[in-house]
Write a protein that holds these residues in place. Structure first.
Motif, mmCIF file in Angstrom:
data_model
loop_
_atom_site.group_PDB
_atom_site.id
_atom_site.type_symbol
_atom_site.label_atom_id
_atom_site.label_comp_id
_atom_site.label_asym_id
_atom_site.label_seq_id
_atom_site.Cartn_x
_atom_site.Cartn_y
_atom_site.Cartn_z
ATOM 1 N N ALA A 189 -29.243 2.972 -78.605
ATOM 2 C CA ALA A 189 -29.073 4.226 -79.608
ATOM 3 C C ALA A 189 -28.371 5.572 -78.565
ATOM 4 O O ALA A 189 -27.842 6.590 -78.958
ATOM 5 C CB ALA A 189 -30.167 4.776 -80.509
ATOM 6 N N VAL A 190 -28.685 5.669 -77.184
ATOM 7 C CA VAL A 190 -28.567 6.479 -76.303
ATOM 8 C C VAL A 190 -27.314 6.059 -75.394
ATOM 9 O O VAL A 190 -27.623 4.852 -74.742
ATOM 10 C CB VAL A 190 -29.644 7.108 -75.679
ATOM 11 N N ASP A 191 -26.404 6.883 -75.082
ATOM 12 C CA ASP A 191 -25.317 6.503 -74.135
ATOM 13 C C ASP A 191 -25.758 7.029 -72.809
ATOM 14 O O ASP A 191 -25.702 8.298 -72.464
ATOM 15 C CB ASP A 191 -23.981 7.156 -74.398
ATOM 16 N N PHE A 192 -26.478 6.313 -72.059
ATOM 17 C CA PHE A 192 -27.161 6.729 -70.972
ATOM 18 C C PHE A 192 -26.308 6.969 -69.770
ATOM 19 O O PHE A 192 -26.624 7.831 -68.958
ATOM 20 C CB PHE A 192 -28.427 5.617 -70.468
ATOM 21 N N ARG A 193 -25.292 6.246 -69.788
ATOM 22 C CA ARG A 193 -24.053 6.627 -68.641
ATOM 23 C C ARG A 193 -23.421 8.104 -69.052
ATOM 24 O O ARG A 193 -23.311 8.649 -67.954
ATOM 25 C CB ARG A 193 -22.991 5.572 -68.686
ATOM 26 N N ALA A 194 -23.490 8.411 -70.260
ATOM 27 C CA ALA A 194 -23.000 9.738 -70.530
ATOM 28 C C ALA A 194 -24.100 10.794 -70.187
ATOM 29 O O ALA A 194 -23.805 11.845 -69.615
ATOM 30 C CB ALA A 194 -22.543 9.845 -71.939
#
Length: 481
Positions: free
Chosen positions: A100-105
């Motif tokens: 659910a989270v774009d960890f790269r961003a």
């Protein structure tokens, strides 16, 4: 209900002895819940016949499992899964969840995007691995290392094995560093001036985190060690590339707060900085007020000429932070290094290390201490020097015969050649093509800051057998042609 013999099978190529494999099959079956408490095990005769092995092997494995409370023995009735055997906790298996989270961003990709030298994990399966920094099992002193490890794991050293040193290090290994390693580099240090680390990379990270930050500048060699540029970027400081020449880093081109340098064998050109330039670098540090981080890797591999004194040994103003490692001289998986610096710096470095890890594992420290103290380390380094000298000569002759170009050879030794292909050659594409020929090389672009040249590459001779060198170089030459 008895456990059928068909539940057991030997996997071809599995690691460990037959006895160890049987133990693993039983323990995994119990922990996974396939073998339940009270179930009867196959008889030793029946399991031995099914697996095609000796009955005594099964009997010894069962006895070992009884001592670990996985099995119980009921005399002539046989062996049973123990009612008190360790069991894995039972939790409901949840369905895989999406991200659910774009960890790269979220992280900015500032770590995963750092330049790295491409090395396949299965490098040792290639017949011609010109790969840098890996251990050669034919040169390593397996027997004496094992003896030192067993001694470190014994009851006499139980405290060193199990104790939490908090922020301290094993005094026996620190003593060996002060008495054995540092003096041969011309460095006189006290206990409060040494900190053990998880290899040189960890040492460099600690030094950079303490000395750098937003708004500060770090002078880095170009080409140079890619990991240092990544560490500098992570601190928020600016990495200022400084082009090296045939003698290493030029002091007159520096304008930075911290300068990273590899004077013994410049990474990756192998240039050894002469004493006159080392003195000039120290004078520049004094005049401009910057600090020097000296990565003294591969100093042991100076087999063509006598080793030059460490930059730290010439330091009179306390401006040099010295980083060393056992990765290249023992084996990279050891992950054991050290920092040497003024007491004030080491005190801060020790406190910073404690925020991430308290200290390197005690049994590894004690094993290395014994390996040093009993003289095995010096014997290993001497054996490696002799082998590298022979391999270097054979590789130099093969390179000359094939008409390849050496860009940075270095005159003191080391374990690799820095090579240059013709303009327009992309060595990353070359490396991929060569893998089909069983050859591994290291493309050089990662060593350069920014959009550097693509036609450089590194050939190491530390991990390739002597008889393989000439043919491997010939395959590289054919691919280039």
């Amino acid at each position: 209900m008895a456990i059928p013999v068909e539940a057991f099978y030997l996997t071809p190529g599995a690691s460990g002895s037959l006895q160890q494999q049987i133990r693993a099959m039983v323990t995994q079956g119990i922990l996974a819940g396939r073998f339940r408490p009270g179930q009867r095990m196959p008889s030793s005769r029946g399991l031995a016949g099914h697996l095609g092995i000796s009955r005594i092997t099964v009997t010894l494995a069962y006895a070992d499992l009884v001592s670990g409370d996985y099995l119980t023995s009921a005399g002539r009735s046989g062996y049973f899964v123990s009612e008190t055997a360790p069991l894995a906790p039972q939790f409901p298996v949840s369905a895989p969840q999406g991200e659910a989270v774009d960890f790269r961003a979220l992280t900015g990709g500032r770590f995963s995007g750092a330049a790295r030298v491409a090395r396949p994990e299965d490098w040792d399966s290639y017949p011609y691995p010109f790969i840098y920094g890996q251990a050669d099992p034919t040169l390593f002193d397996h027997q004496n290392w094992r003896q030192c490890a067993l001694r470190a794991l014994g009851k006499r050293d139980f405290a060193a094995l199990t104790s939490d040193y908090y922020e301290r290090d094993d005094p026996l290994l620190v003593e060996q560093l002060l008495r054995t390693i540092l003096p041969r580099r011309g460095i006189a240090a006290r206990e409060e001036e040494v900190l053990l680390t998880l290899g040189a990379q960890n040492a460099l990270w600690i030094a950079a985190t303490l000395l750098l930050g937003p708004g500060r500048r770090a002078g880095v060699e170009n080409p140079g060690y890619p990991g240092w540029r990544g560490v500098v970027t992570a601190t928020g400081a600016a990495a200022v590339p400084v082009d090296v020449d045939a003698l290493g880093l030029p002091p007159e081109r520096l304008a930075a707060d911290v300068v990273f340098v590899t004077p013994s064998h410049q990474c990756p050109t192998n240039a050894t900085m002469p004493v006159e330039r080392r003195v000039a670098l120290l004078d520049a540090a004094e005049a401009q007020g910057f600090v020097i981080v000296e990565d003294d890797y591969e100093f042991e591999m100076s087999f063509l000429k006598p080793v030059a004194p460490a930059l730290k040994s010439l330091d009179r103003g306390g401006r040099v932070i010295y980083a060393g490692s056992f990765s290249k001289s023992v084996f990279p998986g050891l992950r054991l290094g050290y920092l040497v610096g003024p007491p004030g710096f080491i005190a801060e470095a020790r406190a910073l290390r404690a925020l991430m890890l308290k200290h390197p594992p005690g049994h590894i420290q004690r094993t290395m201490a014994y390996f040093l103290g009993l003289g095995h380390y010096d014997a290993l380094v001497n054996r490696m020097k002799n082998a590298y000298r022979r391999r270097r000569q054979v590789m130099a002759e093969a390179i000359a015969d094939e008409g390849l170009e050496i860009a940075g050879q270095g005159g003191f030794g080391g374990s690799s050649f820095w090579m240059r292909a013709a303009e327009g050659v992309d060595t990353e594409a070359l490396a991929i093509a060569l893998r089909a020929e069983g050859v591994l090389i290291e493309p050089g672009r990662a060593f350069f800051a920014g959009d550097g040249p693509k036609n450089y590459y590194r050939l190491a001779y530390s991990s390739i057998a002597l008889p393989k060198i000439a043919e491997g170089v010939a395959r590289i030459a054919r691919a280039l042609r």
